[in-house]
Each structure stands twice: as C-alpha cells, then as structure tokens.
Design a protein around this motif. Structure first.
Motif, PDB file in Angstrom:
ATOM      1  N   ILE A 256      -9.880  -3.317   4.187  1.00 53.70           N
ATOM      2  CA  ILE A 256      -9.038  -2.801   3.114  1.00 53.70           C
ATOM      3  C   ILE A 256      -8.575  -3.962   2.248  1.00 53.70           C
ATOM      4  O   ILE A 256      -8.572  -3.888   1.025  1.00 53.70           O
ATOM      5  CB  ILE A 256      -7.818  -2.060   3.700  1.00 53.70           C
TER       6      ILE A 256
ATOM      7  N   SER B 287      -8.691  -7.793   0.681  1.00 52.93           N
ATOM      8  CA  SER B 287      -9.726  -8.716   0.235  1.00 52.93           C
ATOM      9  C   SER B 287      -9.950  -9.816   1.253  1.00 52.93           C
ATOM     10  O   SER B 287     -11.090 -10.139   1.574  1.00 52.93           O
ATOM     11  CB  SER B 287      -9.308  -9.348  -1.088  1.00 52.93           C
TER      12      SER B 287
ATOM     13  N   TYR C 255      -2.504 -14.269  -7.785  1.00 52.03           N
ATOM     14  CA  TYR C 255      -3.614 -14.701  -6.937  1.00 52.03           C
ATOM     15  C   TYR C 255      -4.909 -14.235  -7.578  1.00 52.03           C
ATOM     16  O   TYR C 255      -4.899 -13.638  -8.655  1.00 52.03           O
ATOM     17  CB  TYR C 255      -3.434 -14.256  -5.490  1.00 52.03           C
TER      18      TYR C 255
ATOM     19  N   TRP D 134      -4.904  -0.490 -11.288  1.00 49.92           N
ATOM     20  CA  TRP D 134      -5.598  -0.424 -10.012  1.00 49.92           C
ATOM     21  C   TRP D 134      -4.712   0.348  -9.033  1.00 49.92           C
ATOM     22  O   TRP D 134      -4.004  -0.233  -8.227  1.00 49.92           O
ATOM     23  CB  TRP D 134      -5.898  -1.837  -9.505  1.00 49.92           C
TER      24      TRP D 134
END
Ligand SMILES: Nc1ncnc2c1ncn2[C@@H]1O[C@H](COP(=O)(O)OP(=O)(O)OP(=O)(O)O)[C@@H](O)[C@H]1O
Ligand SMILES: Nc1ncnc2c1ncn2[C@@H]1O[C@H](COP(=O)(O)OP(=O)(O)OP(=O)(O)O)[C@@H](O)[C@H]1O
Ligand SMILES: CC(C)C[C@H](N)C(=O)O
Ligand SMILES: [Mg+2]
Ligand SMILES: [Mg+2]
Lengths: 235, 284, 276, 334, 373
Positions: free
Chosen positions: E77, E79, E149, E229
């Motif tokens: 789930i 990254s 990030y 997202w």
C-alpha cells in the motif's frame, strides 16, 4: 484514669534492620508522656509506627478502645491520633493559611480564630508560603494544623528541636494549654529541661526497647538512670 | 498581517495542546508517573464523542459525557492497575502505560473499525467568522474561549480551593498529607481520573476539528510530551505557556519553513531540557 | 577528665611522630558558604584542620555539618569562600578529582553498592584513585592487583573478611556502617571525612569504631561528625561546634564541654543537670 | 545459581542459540533478525541494565548504522568490512553526542531527552532526503561477498551475522565483566557513591553510550543488508520503543537475557501477527503482565525456576535488579 | 487439476494503514476464489502483515519465498514498502505487483519483476488538474498544499508544468511533513493568497485532515477544492457527504465506473462480502487476478515466466481496456476526476460522487526514467 493509647510488643523494621524490638507503652487520658532516648534509639520510629506512617511488623496498638494496628496513617488521623513529625511536614508551596485550611476538620474544638489567637505570628504570615517560614514558625504551624484536625491524642516529635529559647518557652506553654483542654500528649524530646517541665511520666528507649520507665518525680531524682541511658552526667 | 493571523491561529492550536498536556502534567506532578497512555485517553474522548453524536445525541451532551466517561474509566484503571506500580521504577511505568495504550488503541479498532470518522461541528457553530482577509471557524473560536474559561476554572480549583490545596499538598508529600487524615490513595485515583479526563475532553473538543481515527492518540501523546517537557513537568502555567508556544511556533512555521516545523519543535524541546533542567516553569 | 588527658597525650604523640610535615594544616576553608537555593546551609565557615589530628564537628540537627562535608568533598558547589588542601586551592575541583588528591569520605546515610559484594565495593573504592584505568573495557577486574590488595587490607582491618563475598545490601546494619567507613579507607586518602560513623551501631561496635578512628590518626587526618559525645569528647583533638550554618566555637573537648554557649545551643541544659 | 550467572555459560548459551536457530526456524530472515536485534538489545541493556540509563534513543543509532550501510554500499562501493567499521565509528560518535547532552539530566528528564533526540533525528533523516532517500529509504543495499565467500543467500548471510554476533557478544560479555563493566554497575547501583569514590561518572556514562551506539549501529548496518533496504522506519521512535521493550522483556542486567528478549519478542510477534490482526492488543497485555509479575524479565523467570529446581543456595532477593532503577526513579523526583 | 497457486498479499494489516490492508485482503480472496472456479485448480492467497514498514514487509516476503514457496505477490500500500518488496521479488525470481503511489516503482527504480497498476503522479495530475482548468476558465489563481517527499514533489511538478502551459498563476505552495495533522496554519496562508482553486496534493488521512479543516475554515465557499490523489470510497465514508459535496477528487478507481469488469466486481463483492468495493479492495482484486491468470497461462509460477506473460498484455479490466506496457511494467489505465455529491442527491449510501471525466495520461518510459536491466 482511663487509657487513651496502649502499645504492646511493637516491632518495626527498615528493610532488614530490626529497629523497634518489642516496644510497649501507654498514654492515659489527660497526661503528657515523654519518650526519651539517644539519637537513633527509635523514638521517631515508635511514633510513626503507632500512627501508621510506618507499618509495624508486629504489635498491638489500642487507641480509644479500637485496635488500630495495621491501619493506614490517614485512618488513624481521622480517629484523632495525630503526629506532628520531626521534619514538621509543612507543605512548602502552600501558604500558611492553605496549610491550615486543609487541616481543618469538623468538630475540632479549635478554630482558625483560636489558632491565630494562640500563634499571632501565623496570622501575620498567613499569605506566606510554608517554605518561607523560620523553623520556629514552621513548628507552630505544624502544631496548629494538628489542633485544627480535631486531635484526641497528640504525638509531638521533638517540637522544640533547634528553636530559640524564647520560642521553646512559648511552645511549652502552648503544649501545657493543650493538655489543659484534655488532650493527652505523647512527646519525644531530647531536652530534659523541657521534659521535666511538662511530662507526667517518662519512658526511655534504648536500641529499640523500652529500657526505663518512671514518673516525673522519680526520674528527676534518678541521676543514675539519666547518666546511663542518656549520657547525662550529673555534676 | 498573515503572521498576526498565524499567531492568533497558533494560540488556538496551543489552547488545545494545553488541555491535552495539562492532565499529563498534573498526573506527573502528583504521582511522579509518566503516563504513556495519555494519548489513548484523548483517543477515547474523541471516539466516545463520535459514537454519541452518531447515536444522535447533541454534541453538547456528547462532549461532557465523553470526558466524564474517560475520567471514570481512567480512575478505574488507576485503582485496578496503576496504583500497584507507582513504587516500581520508571521502566515499568512506561511498560504498563505503553501496554495500556496499545490495548485501548486496538480495542478502538475492534469496536469502531480501522477507518476514521467525522464529527460535524455543533449546530450554530459550523460557520466562519470573517475579519477582512482573515477567516476563522466559529467552532475553533468556541474552543479557544471554552478552553480559556476551563483553564481559569482549573487554575482556580487547583490554586483557590481547599481541594486544590489538598492535591498540591499531596504532590509535595503524600506521607504528610496522610498524616492529616487524607486518603492519599483516593486522591491519587481522583487526580489520575481528572488528568485523563482532561485528555478525554481535549479529544472530545478536537473531534469536530480533527475527525477521529484510531491512531490520533499516538500523535497527541507526542505533542503532550513536548508541551509538558518544555513547560516543566507538574507545572500548570508551564503547560499553558508551552502549549501556546508550540502552537504558535507550529502555525508561524507554516508560513516560514513548514517542512522544518517539527524539527524545530523537537530541537527546541531538547534545548530547553539541556538549558533549563525543569523546563520553562517547572519547579524543583 | 582522665579520658580527656589521654586524648591529649595520644594526639601529642602522633603529631610528634609527623613533626616534619611540610604543611601543619592539612585542610583549610575560609569563609565557606553553601546555598541551597536562597537558603544558606553553611555560612562563612573558616576551618583549619591540623595534619594527623582528629577533628570533630558537632552541632544540632540541620546545623549544616553534612552540608559542610558535601562542600569539602565537592558534592555541592560552595557559593562563596575557598577550600585548600595542603595549600592547593580545590574549591572548584570536581568531587571525583578530589579523591585523587587525597580526600575520601563516608556518608551519614549508608551509601554502598548494594548488589555488589563487599570485596567489590572496596575494590571499586580503591580503584577510584585511578579511575581512568577502569575505562578500559578489556581489562579484567583482577587486573588491578593493588586495588585488590587494598580491599583485602581494609576488610581485614574492619573484620569484614568473613563476609567478603556477600552482597553489601545483605549485611547487618552495623556491618554496613563499617563497610561505609571502609569505603573511605580504601581510597587511601590523606584526609578522611566520616559523617556520623557510629550512627546505627551497637554498643560494642561503637567501641570498636572509636578505636578505629583513633588508630586512623596515625597516618590520616580525620574529620568526623558525631552525635555520640562519648566518642567526640574522648578522642578528638579539636571540636568545632556548628549552629545554623555557622561556626559557633572551636576548641579542645574540655573547652567545648564548659562553653556555656555550646551547652545552650547543643549540649543543652540537661548537661548541667539543673532540672527545674 | 552460580553457573547460570557465569559469563562463559552465557556465551555457551548464546552459541547454542546461534547453532540451534537454523534447526528450529525455517526462516533465515527471522533467524538473522533475532541475532541482529539481539545485538541491539544487548547494547540497550548495557545502558539500562548495567548503567541504569533508560534510553529511548536506540533507534537513532540503529538507523544511523542502517543508513551508513545503505549509503556506502550503494553509492560508494565501499567494502563491507570497512563499511561495518565506519558504521561502528559513526554510531559511537553520534552516541557520544546524544549521551553527552542527555546525561546532564536524570530520571524522567533523561528519558524525555533521549525521546526528544530520537524524534529530532527522525525528522533530520526525513528532511535530508537527498542523503537518506526520505520516506522511500535507500534501496538495493547488497549483501556481502567477502574474499570469495558469497553471503547473498539468506542462510549463508545468517552465518555471516552469526559470526559477527558471537564475536560482539563475547566482547560485550568481556566488557561487562571488566573493571569498566563493574564500574558501570557501581554507577547504576549508586551514582553518588561512585562519584564520591573517585569515578568521573559522566565520562563512564558517555563511554557506555559510545559502546552501545557502536553496537546498535552495527546491528542497523547488518539489518539493512539483510532486508536490502535502509528504510526511514529504522530511525523511527518505534524502533527505539521496540528495542527497549525487548530489553525489559528479556531482563535487564544480563546480556544473554537480551538475546532471549529479542528472540521471544520476534517469534511472538511473528506468530501472533499471522493469527490475529489485532495482535498488538495481546502485546499490550503481555507488557502489563511482565511489569506486574515478571519484573526481572524472562531471564529472572528462568533464574527463579532454576533456583526452585535446584533449591540449594538461598534465593537472591527479588529486588536485586529493581533497585538501581529505583534510584533512577528518585532522580526524577529531585 | 494441476498444482495449487498461492499469491502473497503483503499489506499493512496492523498499524496505521490497517484499513487498507483489511480490504486488500478481501480483494485477494475474491480473485482467488473466482480463479479457483475458473481454472478448476486451487488458488489461494496468503496475507502477509507488513505493518506498513518496509523492513517487516521485506522480511515477510523473504519468509514467504523460503517457507511457503510463494513467488507471486500482489500488494504494497505504501510506496516505501512497495519499492523494497519489488527489489526482493527481482532478487528471488518472483513477481510483485502493486497499487502504491511512488513514481519510482515504474520509474527510476523499475525492475523486471515489479508491476504497477496504479496511475503515476503524472497521470493523476494530468487527469485532474487539466480537466479542471478547462472546466473553470476563470480560475486563474491556484494554491497547493504538498507533503514534503518524492511523491508530493512528483505531483507538484506536474501541476506546475500545467500551470505554466495554461498561464495559470501559482499563488503559493505549503510544504508539510508526512506526520503533520494540523493544517490550519497552511490554510491561513492559503486564504491570504486568495486563490481560486486549492489543490491538495497529500493523500490518505492527511488529505482528509486537510480537507476537513479547509471546509471548516469555509474555504469551500470561497474557492474550488481539488484533492488530486484521493483514496476513494473509504475516504468519502470517513469524511461524510457534507464535507465532500462540491469538492473535486482524483481517483484511481471508483465503484460507479461503468465497465463490464467493474460491474461484475461490484456485484460479486456485494454478494460475497456485503460491501461496495473501494480502491484497496478493487486494486488487490485486479492485481491478484492478473497474477493468477498469467501464471496459469505461463504454466509456471516462476517470476520471469509470469512476468513475460504479463508484459504487453491487454485485457478488459476494471477501468475498461487496460494494457501492461512492456517497457516499464506500468499498467496503462484510466484515472478519474470525481465530484462530491450533496447528501440529497446520493442514490445509495455509497453514491458519494459522480465521475466528471476520465482518461489515460502517461509519461513515456524514457521520461519516467525506467531503464530495465
Ligand atoms: N528510612 C530509614 N531507613 C533505614 N533506617 C532508618 C530509617 N529511618 C531511621 N532509620 C534507622 O532507625 C533507627 C531509629 O531511628 P529513629 O529516627 O527512630 O531514631 P530517633 O530515636 O528518633 O533518633 P533522633 O533523636 O535522631 O531523632 C536509626 O538507627 C536510624 O538509622
Ligand atoms: N538538598 C538540599 N536542599 C535544600 N536544603 C537542604 C538540602 N540539604 C540540606 N538542606 C538543609 O540544609 C540544612 C543543613 O543540613 P545538613 O544536612 O548539613 O545538617 P546536619 O548538620 O548534617 O544535620 P544532622 O545532624 O541532622 O545530620 C538543613 O536545614 C537542611 O534542611
Ligand atoms: C494513496 C496511496 C496509494 C499512496 C501511497 N500510499 C504512497 O505511499 O505513496
Ligand atoms: Mg527522631
Ligand atoms: Mg548530617
């Protein structure tokens, strides 16, 4: 005279060291009993064990007809068995008045007014923090707290320790006044002069045991006992 | 001008942080006990509110009720579990309260599921206040006001009443408090309940702002520690000052250097402890 | 009286033996003051302790005796005044460094390593003179022969050899008190400070301790705090009386016993026997 | 009772564990991870059990070691032995810095300070993502091939870890038995006395931190090679917490107990997490049970059992290992 | 029947992302059950709890390789865990297929054994920002809130390119850390910049927090809000229709998608679990299905064989026709722009949003930086 407090075969340990080794004593209504002994003999330990601040390993404690051995300190205090500890137990961050207020219990024959009459100095300093008081003032405060707390027996641990003579006089007088009001007192005191002035009877503890017991008059004349147990040389 | 808003907003955040942290501080002051489960009580406060609101109760009923439920639960925990470990070293305080936090968190997931939820702001407070360029949600304004009143009230209880004096006496010496005839065991339970209840209240108040999710407790714990350590453990005003300080830092950093905000807060915390052993206002 | 004379005789004897010592004064303080917050526990105490003498410090509870010791050993920082050891100013020297310079102490409240054996306690105390050696994680504990030997000697001297392997925490109170003194001896100090060495001891132990302290003066300078007047008056060369953080008087035991001020402040009325 | 506290016996137990793990575990990763965390936990124990320092910052050193492995092996092709040496050195240096600042405070404040540093280093690693890969971590950390020996296979890597583990474990045992180790114990038991006896207590505590940091960083580096990543989560607060929990569960003040703690925790977590997603709840209960009934950890439990069985010499008081921690507790009250 | 096929489902089952793991597990089970029926051989899934941590994830995968002989993995789930597991799959000759977000998975860190179903940041922005810009020609000022990030920066950079191309003024950006929960400071900043559109580029609970707080600050009435997202249905459930109404969301999957594949899935999930499929469930379902189909077809579970089977394959998926691009193992599929419905307009309790637009946008494998060795 009826017996207010009766202690039998009291044994107390600090960890593994056996400090009290079978203490027995009694305090009758209306009298002042003095507990004497050298430093470290176990006087304070006796008082703390009686009121439950320390848990004795063994022993019977009868207070006003109740067996209070093993009771926690707060219950003994609620019964009216009040200790004014060696270190005075003042709350340094509370003001004088707060110290007194949290000690006030319903039914006590003393009120805040009475206290301020007895110890006018406390009234002057009532907004100060407990920690800012001098040693003598702290001692007054500590006794005053016990009085507000409706005492039925007062245990004083070296109440005049480290105090200037004038203050000693004052406290001695107050102690006598408390006795007049019918409150029996068990007092630990190193100062023989003070003892002699107020005590009706004397016990001497040595190495955790009652080594000597006499009424005031006998004790006053027993040079040998005082020499032997307290290291007091009669010149 | 933005900075002015940021400062104001920061005070708003800070008041919640204060509420969150002050309970931890009070518990530490009285019991010398580091409570890693504090965040879990915050979590419970939020979820109780959520649950009650979902059941159709008004927020005004749910919020205080949630806080009271948390308080009762915490006091019970103290009686059943925590009072057995006060005398043990800190290691075990940490172990037990970390364990407690895990249990509460996982129970939350079991009962309410792993997904979070939303608590709508109460009727009448779901609008915004607009002052020129500045917008502020009414509910947040209410939280500031409510917390401020609560802060004053709490301060009054602790500093101005007999009960508060007893609590403070107990934190100085429970032995001497017992000599005056107070059941210090019961005082401890009550204070632990109060402290945890405040965390629960903070959770209840935060729910409409933050929503609820099972891991909000961990985050809250982190913040509470920072605030308490900076303010000084056991210090009431310290918690207030540090809460606001952290809130304002966070908010102002959002304009200045947002990605470094957390870094600054933890660096600040380390600096404060190194330079001022007791925190800003902690007592010896 | 006779006891007092004996003490004088003995001290005369010992100081005679060490007459050529470079500094007649082993430890000296001037206007030493220690504050706990705003409270001055020790205020302006000037003390001068002769080499190889037995110097006792008495005074009511809270007079500041222990605090004075803390200042002498570096446990607390003086807020004013200075401390000199053999003419070297050590006022700002850390406590562990002072051990290397030759000061060691025993504590009023027994302070041992309770889970370590008696021997280990003493070995550590002895190793404390060369602490940096102990920083080497590869050195075995038996490496420092000298420390082991010292530990053995001290145990012998304090009759603790039989319990060498027992954990210190399991000893009787009296034995612990003896070990407490032993910890100070093991550092082989020139000046040894003992805070109430006999507190909590039985009568026979007290007598033994008295003899021990007396014998220490042969090669140490001894400073001790005591409430037991039997010991103080018997073996001290000099007695300093403190009250409320200050030095009240100083003198020989005889002078102290007769000082009216001291009687009032410390010895109390009782010593005069004038019971009302 | 004598033998079970003998260091050589402990080494024997550790060696036995190392040999037996492959027999009982099908998973080479789990076996290697047990040894790796065994090292990290032993290092934590050196602080908690031997020096009396409750450090919430062990994850810092673990993470640092892991990043050293990640950065040096993927970007600079530095030989693995040299990389391990560098991770040890850097771990020690950072531990000295953290230790130097933290030991200024005692009790709870010390704990909080290590906690603050652990958060601080996390955000540092997070913010300097150029160096650390940020949230993604550093990928493709290779396992070593040294002098023709290929350790890229899981079980062969296990033996690589095992040799290092035993060597370091032996060194640490030696350390705890040395004058240094005993002095640390003395500091834990009674800091004031240790200082009064002449030991520069702070220097000793910092030295203990340095060793602890070095060993933990070594563990971190080994771990990164094991899983092939140097993840951000290695430097998280959570890593510190787990290492500490393993230490307490195993039992403080005894290095083999650390291996026991690490092994038990990892196996338990491995089993529980597959049978119930809410296994953390059980962990919570276990922690409380340990605190209430097993204050000397698993090792204490074993000791008690053994002494019940042999029932020869008299039991050491239960308070034995608690006492030093008590003192730390008092430090917080000051 | 031939031998059994087991697919590992490495997802966070405990820890803060447990919700995703729970649904992913169900999706895998459903796909396996269907495959069992379809191919007449035993197909199973094995859940591997990654706890959301890369280290644990890799350990579980390594164990599954060694102890269970599993070579096919559908999950990941987060990254960070997905990147790490992809590497492990390559080392062990397995196949790993994921729905995680980071571009590196099929970009700079791509490898032969790692496949990805979810649309990378480029497509997510292209299919949300661009249509919205076209729909709102007057909205010329955009403000962004971005997690600091790689993932966040990826989204932000694509958005900036579009802004430049379309002549839109980027009136400000607030970076924040991945642990941030309190967004009022950023919102205050955003308000001061007076944007027409607030573009929220974080994900998961952070995007929920941001949106919830933005709505409480009354931003919905002053500007258009786009969450580029979104995690899909579970996010709508957590936020509720009042907050979501009128807000735009970008999504990898929506149960309302009108394709045969999806309709079949929604139906069987409702029957089997009494649920409406969300992104985690649907994603895991299709990942597992792809793996099993390929393994059956390849007649092997060896990584290289299954991967070869997957590469270049075109199939009828949940979002319509989907293709697995051979050069970088990226699935080419639609991304959706949704708009939150008012409570009164919802047909059923899960009908939170309508699909505004959809489409495929992908960087070329070269531009994505994938060099497969
Ligand atoms: N907390 C304690 N832990 C261990 N031993 C203690 C403790 N408190 C007192 N003792 C020891 O118990 C003995 C009796 O102490 P206690 O305080 O009762 O003496 P005391 O007669 O009141 O002496 P003083 O006149 O000095 O007040 C002493 O030997 C003392 O060292
Ligand atoms: N850490 C401290 N902080 C504040 N005050 C202190 C501290 N330690 C001691 N004091 C106070 O300093 C004074 C002197 O204490 P000290 O211990 O030196 O007395 P002492 O002469 O050794 O008494 P005793 O004969 O009872 O041992 C006392 O009033 C004591 O309460
Ligand atoms: C929404 C998620 C698929 C994003 C993914 N969790 C990531 O870490 O980037
Ligand atoms: Mg006493
Ligand atoms: Mg003293």
């Amino acid at each position: 005279m009826s017996i207010a407090l009766q202690v039998e075969n009291l044994n107390t340990f600090y960890g593994k060291s056996h400090i009290l080794q079978g203490i027995g004593l009694e305090v009758r209504e209306g009298e002042i009993v003095a507990l004497l002994g050298r430093n470290g003999a176990g006087k304070s330990t006796t008082l703390k064990s009686v009121c439950g601040a320390l848990r004795p390993a063994q022993g019977a404690i009868r207070f006003r007809g109740k067996d209070i051995a093993g009771w926690p300190a707060f219950r003994a205090a609620q019964e009216g068995l009040l200790l004014v500890p060696e270190d005075r137990g003042i709350f340094g961050l509370l003001t004088v008045e707060e110290n007194l207020r949290i000690s006030q219990r319903k039914g006590s024959p003393w009120s805040l007014k009475d206290i301020y009459r007895m110890f006018p100095r406390l009234e002057e300093r009532r907004r100060n923090n407990g920690g800012q008081l001098s040693g003598g003032e702290q001692q007054m405060l500590s006794i005053a707290r016990a009085l507000l707390n409706h005492p039925r027996l007062l245990m004083l641990d070296e109440p005049v320790e480290g105090l200037a003579p004038v203050i000693v006089d004052e406290i001695v007088n107050q102690v006598l006044e408390i006795k007049q009001r019918g409150i029996p007192i068990l007092i630990v005191e190193q100062n023989l002069a003070v003892c002699a002035k107020i005590a009706d009877r004397n016990y001497i503890i040595e190495l955790g045991k009652i080594a000597y017991h006499a009424d005031a008059v006998t004790f006053a004349n027993d040079d040998e006992a005082r020499d032997r147990y307290l290291g007091v040389k009669a010149d | 001008m933005t900075y002015l808003f940021q400062i104001f907003n920061g005070i708003g955040i800070g008041m919640l942080y204060f509420l969150l942290a002050v309970g931890l501080s009070v518990i530490f002051g009285l019991l010398q006990f580091v409570n890693f489960a504090h965040g879990a009580f915050y979590l419970l406060g939020a979820y109780f509110t959520y649950d009650l609101v979902e059941r159709g109760y008004s927020f005004w009923v749910a919020m205080p009720l949630a806080a009271i439920m948390v308080m009762a639960l915490a006091a019970l925990t103290e009686i059943v579990l925590l009072r057995r470990i006060y005398k043990l070293p800190h290691t075990f305080h940490i172990l037990v309260t970390v364990g407690l936090a895990l249990i509460i968190q996982e129970m939350t997931i079991i009962v309410w599921g792993p997904l979070g939820g939303n608590v709508p702001p109460p009727e009448g407070l779901n609008g915004v206040i607009i002052v020129g360029d500045f917008i502020y949600p009414e509910y947040r304004l209410f939280v500031i006001a409510f917390t401020a009143v609560l802060a004053v009230g709490l301060w009054w209880v602790l500093e101005g009443t007999r009960i508060g004096a007893i609590v403070r006496a107990g934190s100085e010496s429970s032995e001497n408090t017992a000599l005056l005839g107070y059941n210090t065991l019961r005082i401890n339970s009550a204070v632990f309940g109060l402290g945890a209840g405040l965390a629960g209240l903070a959770g209840a108040l935060a729910a409409p702002i933050r929503g609820v999710e099972p891991f909000m407790g961990l985050e809250a714990l982190g913040i509470a520690f920072v605030v308490v350590v900076i303010g000084g453990m056991g210090s009431y005003t310290g918690a207030l000052l540090a809460g606001i300080l952290v809130g304002v830092t966070q908010s102002v950093m959002a304009s200045l250097w947002p990605e470094g905000a957390r870094l600054m807060i933890y660096l600040g915390m380390a600096l404060v402890i190194v330079a001022m052993p007791r925190g800003l206002l902690g007592r010896a | 009286m006779s006891i007092h004379n004996e003490a004088l005789k003995r001290s005369g004897h010992s100081s005679g033996k060490h007459a050529p010592a470079p500094h007649p004064v082993a430890l000296e303080t001037s206007e030493l003051t220690v504050a706990y917050g705003s409270f001055l526990a020790v205020r302006g105490v000037s003390l001068s302790v002769r080499r190889n003498s037995i110097h006792s410090i008495i005074g009511p509870n809270g007079a500041g005796k222990t605090t004075l010791f803390h200042a002498l050993t570096g446990r607390v920082r003086p807020s004013a005044g200075s401390i000199r050891l053999d003419d070297k100013d050590i006022s700002h020297t850390r406590d562990d460094d002072r051990v290397r310079l030759g000061i060691a102490r025993s504590f009023q409240v027994t302070s041992l390593f309770p889970n370590l054996s008696v021997q280990e306690n003493l070995r550590l105390a002895s190793q404390g003179r060369t602490p940096w050696q102990a920083l080497a994680p590869w050195r075995s504990i038996n490496h420092n022969k000298e420390a082991m030997a010292t530990a053995g000697e001290v145990m012998e001297r304090l009759s603790l050899t039989q319990v060498a392997g027992r954990a210190a925490g399991e000893l009787s109170h009296g034995q612990q008190r003896r070990l407490e003194v032993g910890m100070a001896l093991a550092a082989r100090p020139r000046v040894i400070l003992m805070d109430e060495p006999t507190s909590g001891m039985g009568v026979d132990d007290i007598e033994a301790m008295k003899e021990l302290i007396r014998s220490l003066a042969a090669d140490h300078t001894v400073i001790f705090v005591e409430h037991n007047m039997g010991i103080v008056m018997n073996i001290s060369d000099t007695v300093t009386v403190m009250r409320a953080g200050q030095k009240l008087v100083e003198g020989t035991p005889a002078e102290i016993r007769d000082d009216p001020e001291v009687r009032r402040a410390y010895l109390g009325n009782m010593i005069t026997g004038d019971i009302a | 009772m004598k033998t079970i506290n003998n260091p050589i016996f402990h080494f024997f137990l550790a060696a036995l564990t190392v040999v037996c793990l492959p027999l009982f575990l099908r998973s080479g990763v789990l076996a290697s991870e047990i040894l790796i965390f065994g090292l990290a936990v032993a290092a934590c124990n050196l602080l908690l059990g031997f020096t009396g320092l409750l450090s919430f910052g062990q994850g810092i050193f673990f993470g640092v070691g892991s990043y050293v492995a990640g950065i040096l092996l993927t970007r600079y092709q530095i030989p693995v032995p040299l990389m391990l040496l560098l991770s040890v050195v850097l771990g020690a240096l950072i531990a000295v810095a953290v230790g130097w600042l933290s030991i200024r405070r005692q009790g709870v404040y010390f704990v909080m300070l290590t906690l603050a540093f652990s958060q601080f280093f996390f955000f540092l690693a997070y913010s300097f993502s150029g160096l650390t890969g940020g949230d993604n971590g550093i990928l493709d950390v290779p396992r070593p091939v040294i002098a023709g020996f290929d350790f890229t296979n899981l079980w062969s890597y296990y033996w690589f870890v095992a040799v290092i583990f035993l060597a370091v474990f032996a060194l640490m045992l030696r350390t705890t038995q040395s004058t240094f180790g005993r002095t640390l114990s003395a500091i834990r038991e009674n800091e004031a006395r240790a200082s009064a006896v002449g030991f520069p207590v702070r220097a000793f505590k910092i030295a203990a931190f340095a060793i602890s940091g070095a060993v933990t960083a070594l563990a971190g580096a080994l771990h990164a090679m094991l899983i092939g990543v140097a993840p951000l989560s290695s430097i998280e607060y959570h890593t510190s917490e787990i290492i500490l929990i393993m230490t307490i569960i195993g039992g403080s003040g005894n290095l083999f107990a650390s291996l026991l703690g690490a092994g038990t925790y990892m196996l338990l977590a491995d089993v529980l997490s597959t049978i119930w997603p809410r296994w953390l709840l059980l962990l919570g209960v276990a922690l409380i049970v340990v605190a209430l009934f097993m204050q000397r950890g698993l090792w204490g439990l074993i000791e008690t059992l053994v002494s019940h069985i042999t029932a020869t010499s008299k039991r050491t008081p239960n308070a034995a290992t608690e006492r030093p921690l008590h003192r730390q507790a008092d430090g917080g009250k000051a | 029947a031939s031998e059994a096929i087991t697919v590992g489902i490495p997802v966070p089952i405990s820890g803060p992302f447990a919700a995703n793991g729970k649904f992913a597990s169900l999706g895998g089970i459903l796909a396996a059950e269907e495959a069992s029926r379809e191919f007449g051989r035993q197909v199973k899934t094995l859940d591997l709890d990654t706890e959301g941590k890369p280290a644990t994830a890799v350990r579980k995968v390594q164990d599954a390789f060694d102890n269970n002989g599993i070579k096919l993995y559908a999950g990941g789930i987060l990254s960070s865990e997905s990147l790490a597991m992809g590497k492990e799959a390559l080392r062990r000759n397995g196949v790993f297929i994921t729905t995680a977000g980071a571009d590196e998975i099929t970009g700079t860190d791509c490898n032969a054994a790692t496949f990805r179903w979810s649309v990378p940041t480029y497509g997510a922005i292209e299919q949300t920002v661009r249509p919205l810009v076209d729909m709102l020609p007057d909205a010329k000022r955009w403000y962004t809130i971005t997690p600091q990030y790689v993932f966040g920066d990826g989204l932000l950079n694509v958005a900036k390119d579009i802004f430049k191309e379309k002549g839109i003024e980027h009136v400000g950006n607030s970076y924040h850390s991945l642990t941030e929960k309190e967004f009022s400071g950023y919102l205050t900043n955003a308000i001061a910049a007076r944007p027409d559109v607030l573009l929220i580029l974080n994900f998961g609970s952070q995007s929920s927090d941001t949106l919830r707080q933005a709505v409480s600050f009354g931003l919905k009435n002053r500007m258009t809000i786009l969450v580029a997202w979104a995690s899909g249905l579970e996010q709508f459930e957590a936020l509720g229709p009042d907050i979501c109404e009128g807000v735009y969301f970008g999504a990898q999957y929506w149960h309302g998608v009108d394709t045969p594949g999806n309709q079949a899935l929604v139906k069987s999930v409702r029957e089997r679990f009494d649920l409406t499929p969300n992104y985690s469930l649907a994603g895991s379902y299709i990942l597992t299905k792809l793996l099993v189909d390929a393994a059956v077809k390849a007649g092997s579970i060896d990584g290289d064989k299954v991967a070869a089977e997957l590469r270049g394959k075109t199939y009828e998926g949940l979002t319509g026709e989907e293709t697995i691009r051979a050069q970088d193992n990226q699935v080419i599929k639609d991304y959706y722009l949704l708009k939150g419905k008012a409570k009164k307009d919802m047909a059923d309790k899960d009908d939170f949003a309508e699909i505004v637009s959809q489409g495929k946008s992908f960087l070329s494998p070269e531009d994505a930086g994938c060099k497969m060795g």
